[in-house]
Design a protein around this motif. Structure first.
Motif: not given
Length: 101
Positions: A50-51, A54, A57-58, A66, A78, A81-82, A84, A86, A88
């Protein structure tokens, strides 16, 4: 309505709101788990990778829901992502989430 029902009602309402705004569903299970069953149209991005996704996804510029098998890994997603920027929501287990979409 009890506390548990009000909490689940709130989550259901948030899922509906995200869905109405074109949310992307990201399933963070392993590819092997994903192949055994998944929500139609969801994207499989394993938690371990996931990292590195990012920025992509953004760039989708959409809210993200998710999911995983039980809700544990999707909760971790979550938290990744938060920070960054996003928007979520932890949808929990994919099978229960699919019944709400």
């Amino acid at each position: 309505m009890g506390l548990v029902n009000s909490l689940f009602g709130t989550k259901k309402n948030r899922i509906e709101d995200f869905k109405n705004r074109g949310a992307v569903i990201i399933d963070v299970r392993t590819p092997q788990e994903y192949q055994q069953g998944a929500i139609s149209g969801s994207k499989n991005i394993p938690l371990q990778t996931l990292n590195s996704k990012i920025d992509a996804i953004r760039k989708l510029n959409k809210p993200v829901i998710t999911c995983c098998a039980s809700g544990m890994r999707s909760g971790s997603a979550c938290r990744i992502l938060k920070p960054h920027g996003i928007e979520v929501l932890n949808g929990g287990g994919w099978q229960s989430l699919s019944g709400q979409l």
